[in-house]
Write a protein that holds these residues in place. Structure first.
Motif, PDB file in Angstrom:
ATOM      1  N   PRO A 173       0.782  -1.250   0.000  1.00  0.00           N
ATOM      2  CA  PRO A 173       0.000   0.000   0.000  1.00  0.00           C
ATOM      3  C   PRO A 173       0.807   1.290   0.000  1.00  0.00           C
ATOM      4  CG  PRO A 173       0.064  -0.920   2.212  1.00  0.00           C
ATOM      5  CD  PRO A 173       0.794  -1.897   1.331  1.00  0.00           C
ATOM      6  N   LEU A 174       1.968   1.314  -0.658  1.00  0.00           N
ATOM      7  CA  LEU A 174       2.708   2.571  -0.787  1.00  0.00           C
ATOM      8  C   LEU A 174       1.943   3.506  -1.729  1.00  0.00           C
ATOM      9  CD1 LEU A 174       4.903   0.759   0.490  1.00  0.00           C
ATOM     10  CD2 LEU A 174       6.561   1.920  -0.973  1.00  0.00           C
ATOM     11  N   GLU A 201      -6.596   8.434  -8.892  1.00  0.00           N
ATOM     12  CA  GLU A 201      -7.626   9.120  -8.101  1.00  0.00           C
ATOM     13  C   GLU A 201      -7.281   9.101  -6.621  1.00  0.00           C
ATOM     14  OE1 GLU A 201      -9.155   7.884 -11.947  1.00  0.00           O
ATOM     15  OE2 GLU A 201      -8.247   6.736 -10.315  1.00  0.00           O
ATOM     16  N   GLU A 202      -6.758   7.981  -6.146  1.00  0.00           N
ATOM     17  CA  GLU A 202      -6.398   7.885  -4.731  1.00  0.00           C
ATOM     18  C   GLU A 202      -5.262   8.838  -4.386  1.00  0.00           C
ATOM     19  OE1 GLU A 202      -7.588   3.295  -3.523  1.00  0.00           O
ATOM     20  OE2 GLU A 202      -5.683   3.671  -4.528  1.00  0.00           O
ATOM     21  N   SER A 208       7.321   5.491   2.462  1.00  0.00           N
ATOM     22  CA  SER A 208       8.199   4.318   2.382  1.00  0.00           C
ATOM     23  C   SER A 208       7.537   3.008   2.770  1.00  0.00           C
ATOM     24  CB  SER A 208       9.433   4.522   3.274  1.00  0.00           C
ATOM     25  OG  SER A 208      10.201   5.615   2.837  1.00  0.00           O
ATOM     26  N   TYR A 209       6.505   3.076   3.640  1.00  0.00           N
ATOM     27  CA  TYR A 209       5.916   1.834   4.162  1.00  0.00           C
ATOM     28  C   TYR A 209       4.415   1.716   3.941  1.00  0.00           C
ATOM     29  CZ  TYR A 209      10.466   1.869   6.390  1.00  0.00           C
ATOM     30  OH  TYR A 209      11.822   1.929   6.614  1.00  0.00           O
ATOM     31  N   GLY A 210       3.764   2.809   3.574  1.00  0.00           N
ATOM     32  CA  GLY A 210       2.352   2.724   3.229  1.00  0.00           C
ATOM     33  C   GLY A 210       1.391   2.823   4.383  1.00  0.00           C
ATOM     34  N   PHE A 211       1.845   3.306   5.535  1.00  0.00           N
ATOM     35  CA  PHE A 211       0.940   3.476   6.671  1.00  0.00           C
ATOM     36  C   PHE A 211       1.463   4.590   7.566  1.00  0.00           C
ATOM     37  CE2 PHE A 211       4.176   0.612   8.244  1.00  0.00           C
ATOM     38  CZ  PHE A 211       4.390   1.043   9.553  1.00  0.00           C
ATOM     39  N   ILE A 212       0.605   5.034   8.479  1.00  0.00           N
ATOM     40  CA  ILE A 212       0.974   6.024   9.492  1.00  0.00           C
ATOM     41  C   ILE A 212       0.803   5.383  10.860  1.00  0.00           C
ATOM     42  CG2 ILE A 212       0.276   8.198  10.580  1.00  0.00           C
ATOM     43  CD1 ILE A 212      -0.436   9.246   7.813  1.00  0.00           C
ATOM     44  N   ASP A 254      -7.979   2.085   3.702  1.00  0.00           N
ATOM     45  CA  ASP A 254      -6.709   2.453   4.329  1.00  0.00           C
ATOM     46  C   ASP A 254      -6.098   3.689   3.677  1.00  0.00           C
ATOM     47  OD1 ASP A 254      -6.829   0.393   6.135  1.00  0.00           O
ATOM     48  OD2 ASP A 254      -5.678  -1.000   4.894  1.00  0.00           O
ATOM     49  N   VAL A 255      -6.277   3.817   2.366  1.00  0.00           N
ATOM     50  CA  VAL A 255      -5.784   4.999   1.655  1.00  0.00           C
ATOM     51  C   VAL A 255      -6.464   6.246   2.196  1.00  0.00           C
ATOM     52  CG1 VAL A 255      -5.791   6.199  -0.567  1.00  0.00           C
ATOM     53  CG2 VAL A 255      -5.135   3.787  -0.451  1.00  0.00           C
TER      54      VAL A 255
END
Length: 480
Positions: free
Chosen positions: A132-133, A140-141, A271-275, A420-421
């Motif tokens: 999910p990077l 659109e996302e 870098s990892y696709g999450f917070i 998640d986005v």
């Protein structure tokens, strides 16, 4: 490119075959946005020992590094051809090419008999299909990031990945087996290149001796600010995962590591696709800077600057700090004593661009202008210019966030946006808006203090005497 998928239940047999040792932990699908993760099989503790127990051991020969890529090329003539044609630039590119080779070997085109199988051929098939990077988000996302510090960074990264892929295609389409595998039926496209890059960036570790590497199984461990374990490079054993000091875990509890305690939310998402919602450390924000459009020395400043032209804002509770070596460099001009020269050498050739401040060559230290101006009589004037430029930059970023707010709110209604986005993008927008507002308040106060400086008052007074007609206007002085 078709990517064959194997269930994670294959991992125990793969580990046994390749001498990977799990002790008290296992890999499980956690069933939510975290994907796979390491989980304790029994109670684990380091409370009564100086050093925590080893949970996972990865032999050195399984570590995917620059050296490992070169060694594999000696055994695989097809990969050697690929590496000679398109590799040799960076460790990232070389490892991406290796991963591409493994996915290709594992694909349905096995009748072509290309490449040599390695343990990574099977391991790659157990990696998640979705990484999910933001580079893997839909167009659109990615609009959800409009106005954030990641907007420009992601656009630049996508542009770079597209250029890399086009170069890769040109470099390999004349290799017969590459043409047959990827280009003849266009089975490989830029989305596959983006996926390979995301694979590498999200799973890469920096090992003290080996350098940038991918380490199987350890790369299944998720991040947590209060991490339970850490990895070590051990010369005799390869890489081990060890339980951290003073840690107690129950059976079925997740075993986490740290991807970096000092990383900002934008860095983690990039870098990892999450917070990480649990990270209560200092909030930071980095914004790119550009010289003023009417600055005749603007391009020279960018070319001569040692470092990246950006400003970093740090907020720790109510304390606000900012650092930007380029901002001080950017605020100076020729009338202040800043000069750019290209000198002629004794052999008749010309030197690279040189930078002079007050007749001193400062080419190698253009990132130290904050200290270089300290002893100048107009130091407060220079600082006021820098602060005014920063004030403008913060206002510009806040305005961009505000201008795009309605569009971002309507996007999930108009197009499909992954949950998640949406969550991560909205969290980033909220955090960066707060940082910008706090920073702007602090910069406003700093500007007010500088305007009360005797040096500034004297300078403005002198300007008023030279141009009395301006004293009748109410326009604010432009310190940019």
């Amino acid at each position: 490119m078709r990517r064959e998928q194997l269930p994670i239940t294959v991992l125990p047999s793969w580990s046994k075959l390749n001498n990977v040792s799990f002790t008290g932990v296992t890999v499980e699908d956690l069933g939510d946005s975290r994907g796979f993760g390491l989980v304790a099989e029994k109670e684990l503790s380091s409370k009564e020992s100086d050093e925590g127990p080893i949970l996972l051991t990865i032999p050195h020969e399984l570590v995917l590094s620059a050296e490992a890529v070169r060694n594999h090329a000696k055994l695989d003539r097809h990969f050697q051809e690929l590496l000679s044609a398109a590799g040799g630039k960076t460790t990232r590119i070389d490892i991406m090419l290796f991963l591409l080779m493994q996915f290709t070997i594992a694909s349905s085109k096995s009748e072509q008999k290309i490449g040599v199988h390695s343990p990574w051929t099977v391991y790659c098939q157990m990696l998640p299909k979705r990484i999910p990077l933001p580079t893997t988000w839909s167009d659109e996302e990615r609009l959800m990031l409009a106005g954030t510090s990641l907007e420009a960074a992601i656009n630049a990264k996508m542009s770079a990945l597209n250029k890399e892929f086009e170069a890769f295609r040109e470099q390999t389409d004349r290799l017969v087996w590459c043409y047959q595998c990827w280009w003849e039926d266009r089975s490989l496209d830029v989305s596959d290149w983006v996926f390979l890059d995301a694979c590498y960036r999200s799973r890469c570790l920096e090992l003290p001796n080996t350098g940038e590497s991918m380490v199987p199984c350890i790369d299944m461990a998720n991040h947590f600010s209060k991490f339970a374990a850490y990895y070590q490079e051990v010369s005799s054993d390869g890489v081990v995962l060890r339980l951290g000091p003073d840690v107690q875990l129950s059976a079925s509890e997740e075993v986490t590591i740290s991807y970096g305690q000092a990383k900002s939310e934008s860095e983690m998402l990039f870098s990892y696709g999450f917070i990480d919602d649990t990270n209560q450390n200092m909030s930071t924000l980095a914004l790119p800077l550009e010289p003023m459009a009417d600055d005749p020395l603007g391009r020279a400043k960018i070319a001569a600057f040692v470092g990246k032209p950006l400003v970093e804002i740090m907020i720790d509770r109510d304390s606000v700090r900012w650092e930007s070596p380029f901002l001080y460099f950017m605020s100076l001009n020729q009338e202040d004593g800043l000069e750019f020269m290209i000198l002629q050498e004794n052999d008749g050739s010309r030197s690279p661009l040189r930078v002079f401040w007050q007749d001193n060559d400062v080419t190698e230290v253009t990132d130290t202008f904050e200290s270089l101006i300290e002893t100048h009589d107009l130091n407060d004037i220079f600082k006021l210019r820098a602060v005014s430029l920063l004030q403008d930059r913060l206002n510009q970023q806040l305005q961009r966030l505000d201008d795009t707010e309605e569009t971002v709110k309507s996007l999930p209604i108009l197009v499909q946006v992954h949950q998640d986005v949406q969550k991560n993008a909205l969290q980033l927008r909220k955090t960066e808006t707060s940082i910008l507002q706090k920073a702007l308040s602090a910069v406003d106060a700093q500007k007010t203090r500088l305007l009360e400086s005797e040096v500034v008052l004297r300078y403005l007074g002198g300007a008023d005497e030279e141009q009395p007609e301006q004293s009748e206007t109410n326009e604010e002085e432009d310190f940019s």
